[in-house]
Structures are given as structure tokens and as C-alpha cells.
Design an enzyme around this catalytic site. Structure first.
Site, PDB file in Angstrom:
ATOM      1  N   HIS A   1       0.871  -1.179   0.000  1.00 40.34           N
ATOM      2  CA  HIS A   1       0.000   0.000   0.000  1.00 40.34           C
ATOM      3  C   HIS A   1       0.906   1.227   0.000  1.00 40.34           C
ATOM      4  CE1 HIS A   1      -3.558   2.429   0.790  1.00 40.34           C
ATOM      5  NE2 HIS A   1      -2.716   3.184   1.463  1.00 40.34           N
ATOM      6  N   CYS A   2       0.767   2.075  -1.024  1.00 45.00           N
ATOM      7  CA  CYS A   2       1.643   3.235  -1.143  1.00 45.00           C
ATOM      8  C   CYS A   2       0.892   4.489  -0.679  1.00 45.00           C
ATOM      9  CB  CYS A   2       2.102   3.387  -2.594  1.00 45.00           C
ATOM     10  SG  CYS A   2       3.131   4.831  -2.827  1.00 45.00           S
ATOM     11  N   PRO A   3       1.276   5.104   0.437  1.00 46.99           N
ATOM     12  CA  PRO A   3       0.559   6.315   0.891  1.00 46.99           C
ATOM     13  C   PRO A   3       0.741   7.495  -0.051  1.00 46.99           C
ATOM     14  CG  PRO A   3       2.435   5.843   2.336  1.00 46.99           C
ATOM     15  CD  PRO A   3       2.342   4.702   1.370  1.00 46.99           C
TER      16      PRO A   3
END
Ligand SMILES: [Zn+2]
Ligand SMILES: [Zn+2]
Ligand SMILES: [Zn+2]
Length: 335
Positions: free
Chosen positions: A176-178
Site C-alpha cells: 500500500h503506497c501512501p
């Protein structure tokens, strides 16, 4: 994991398959078992997951939106400030040079922003809804190696993982890439890699252009070449300090852009290299963390070509020599 089948031995342990609802008699007690009919894997650990609190979900959403906003602002700043600071110098050389660099800037800006939007707003790839829970409806092997996701309360395919930030299961989840506020999964992984490539190329271009423009706008009484040739460190530092103080706003922006892009490029280039290594090895970052090395398959350049959907011809050209070498090797062993 041991595969167990439906048996008629009454004294054995009785368990219920979550996939087809059949009651199975297992030859030995095992908390984790695979159904001999539908192929679903039952793990009691998957059932006891506490749902995430509202505060936790809200915090993750705010964090993602903050990072996405910061990244969009930074990209817009680099494009606008770079254009404002560099282009008077480029257009002063000649008109065609200015038009040429304006076109390159437009292409790089468009590719960075479009790949960012695609990676950020496109769904990362959610599994299809599949029928489960009752025996006549669930066919033989229809839930092969599926597990149960307690968060979504539905079947989870073998290569899928649940993301607690997006609150969905994601196929071939990488991480999951913020910074894009989204998961990187089967449906947007390609766009994410193109975005990283685009940022690396754009940063290199900005570093080159800002350095060139800074050299031209550097105050003439403090030539950079004079600083470089200076032998004493004290003299160099005092020379830089007085030069920076006498620089215009345009000069300060040029220096800031060059140093900011160098830092971003180092970080993104490392991430890109790591991503390409995982693709080459046929696994994702989540597989790497969890140690699911069997999920990825064989490592090799064919994984990179398959990932970028290269034409069949290129795929064959790369594979035929390696296959031919393998065949030659095996035939020489037989002889
Ligand atoms: Zn079953
Ligand atoms: Zn899930
Ligand atoms: Zn996610």
C-alpha cells in the site's frame, strides 16, 4: 499442510469447511486443513480478526490524502518553478532551443501526472465475487487454495491480500503506497512502475537543466570555476556563501530545485530498482515479506517481459536461446 478428504470413519475429528459447508471427518486433528471437495483452506486464525476501529481507518485516510496532496503540490511546484527559472536562459540561447525544451518539459510533465493519476485513482484489482458457503452450489475444486478473509467476510484468492488501508482484498498486492493513496496490485502495478520511471527521467532532466541555468545566472564576480580551483576549504565555503547571498530569487529556486530533485531521484531510483528485482524474481513485496517464495514461480527476464506486456516476438526471441541452451545441455548430459 496436509490434504484431507471426506472419510466415513466416525471416530475421527469433525470439522466444517467454510467454502462449501460440508462437514469433514479428518484422519488427524489439524487446525488448518484443505477441503477435498471445493479445495478451500480453512484456518481458524483467519476467523478471529478484530475489525479495524473507525479512528484507525480515518487516520489512514487522512495520512494518504495528506501525502497525495504533498506529492501533487511538489510536482506542480517543480514544473512551474522550473519553467519560470530555466526558460529565460534557454530562450536567450535561441528560439528553437527554447521550443525544443518546452516540448520535452510538456511531455515529461504529462507522463508524470498521467501515470500518477492512473496509479492513484485506478482500482488496484479486487477479486470477483464468487459463490460460497453451501455444498450443491459450490462445485468441485471451485475454491482451490482460497482462504477466508475475515475483514471482507468472503473468499480470498491464493495470491490476494487484504489491505487494511483500502479495506478490500487486492489481487497480486505488492504494497500500500501512501504517496499514491492506493494499493499497488494486479490492475495498477504497471502504471506505478511507469510513474517511477517517469519521475526518474524527469528528475534527471530537471537536475541537468537547473544546473545549466544556475551556471549561467551565477554572479560573475564569484565564478564557480574559481571556487572549484580554490585550494582552501574555508575560501570555498565563504565564496559559496557570498555568492548565494548575492543570487536573485531565480538563482535560489534553481539551487533548491537541483538539490530537491537529486534527493527525490536517489529515493525513487532505489525503489524502482527494488521493484524491478521483485518482478524479475516473479514475486511481490508482500510475498517477499511473508516469505511466500513458492507463489512467484520461476525467476527470469520472461517475468519482466510479461509484466510490461511485451510483444510475443520479443518474448520468443528472449526465450528461444535460453531454451535451446537448456536443451543442448540436457542432450549433452544424456550422451
Ligand atoms: Zn469445501
Ligand atoms: Zn479482505
Ligand atoms: Zn491499500
Amino acid at each position: 499442510m496436509q490434504e484431507n478428504h471426506v472419510t466415513a470413519i466416525s471416530e475421527e475429528h469433525e470439522q466444517t469447511c467454510w467454502g462449501c459447508g460440508l462437514r469433514l471427518l479428518l484422519v488427524s486433528y489439524s487446525p488448518v486443513f484443505k477441503c477435498g471437495w471445493c479445495g478451500a483452506i480453512t484456518n481458524p486464525q483467519n476467523r478471529i480478526r478484530k475489525p479495524d476501529s473507525t479512528c484507525f481507518s480515518l487516520w489512514r485516510r487522512i495520512r494518504d490524502r495528506f501525502f497525495v496532496s504533498v506529492l501533487l503540490l511538489f510536482m506542480s511546484f517543480v514544473i512551474c518553478a522550473g519553467f519560470w527559472a530555466v526558460y529565460p536562459v534557454v530562450f536567450s540561447i535561441n528560439y528553437f532551443c527554447g521550443v525544443f525544451h518546452s516540448t520535452i518539459t510538456a511531455i515529461l510533465s504529462l507522463s508524470s501526472l498521467s501515470t500518477f493519476c492512473l496509479a492513484s485513482f485506478k482500482s488496484a484489482g479486487t477479486p470477483l465475487n464468487i459463490t460460497w458457503g453451501s455444498y450443491p452450489v459450490v462445485g468441485k475444486d471451485s475454491l482451490e487454495n482460497f482462504t477466508f478473509c475475515a475483514y471482507c467476510e468472503k473468499p480470498k484468492p491464493p495470491r490476494a491480500h487484504h489491505c487494511r488501508s483500502c479495506r478490500i482484498c487486492v489481487l497480486d498486492m505488492d504494497h500500500h503506497c501512501p504517496f499514491i493513496g492506493n494499493c499497488v496490485g494486479a490492475a495498477n502495478h504497471q502504471y506505478f512502475i511507469f510513474f517511477l520511471i517517469s519521475i526518474v527521467v524527469s528528475c534527471s532532466y530537471v537536475i541537468g537543466m537547473t544546473s545549466y541555468a544556475a551556471f549561467h545566472t551565477w554572479p560573475s564576480n564569484h565564478e564557480p570555476s574559481a571556487l572549484v580551483t580554490s585550494l582552501l576549504l574555508k575560501q570555498i565555503l565563504s565564496g559559496i556563501a557570498t555568492s548565494v547571498l548575492s543570487l536573485s530569487a531565480r538563482g535560489i529556486i534553481l539551487i533548491y530545485l537541483a538539490f530537491a530533485c537529486i534527493s527525490v531521484e536517489i529515493g525513487i531510483a532505489f525503489l524502482l530498482w527494488q521493484q524491478l528485482c521483485y518482478i524479475y524474481e516473479g514475486k511481490t513485496y508482500v510475498n517477499h515479506i511473508k516469505g511466500d517464495y513458492n507463489m512467484g514461480g520461476e525467476r527470469g527476464c520472461q517475468n519482466i517481459l510479461r509484466f510490461f506486456s511485451c510483444p510475443y516476438l520479443a518474448y520468443r526471441m528472449l526465450l528461444i536461446p535460453s531454451n535451446a541452451a537448456k536443451m543442448q545441455e540436457s542432450s549433452s548430459k544424456i550422451l
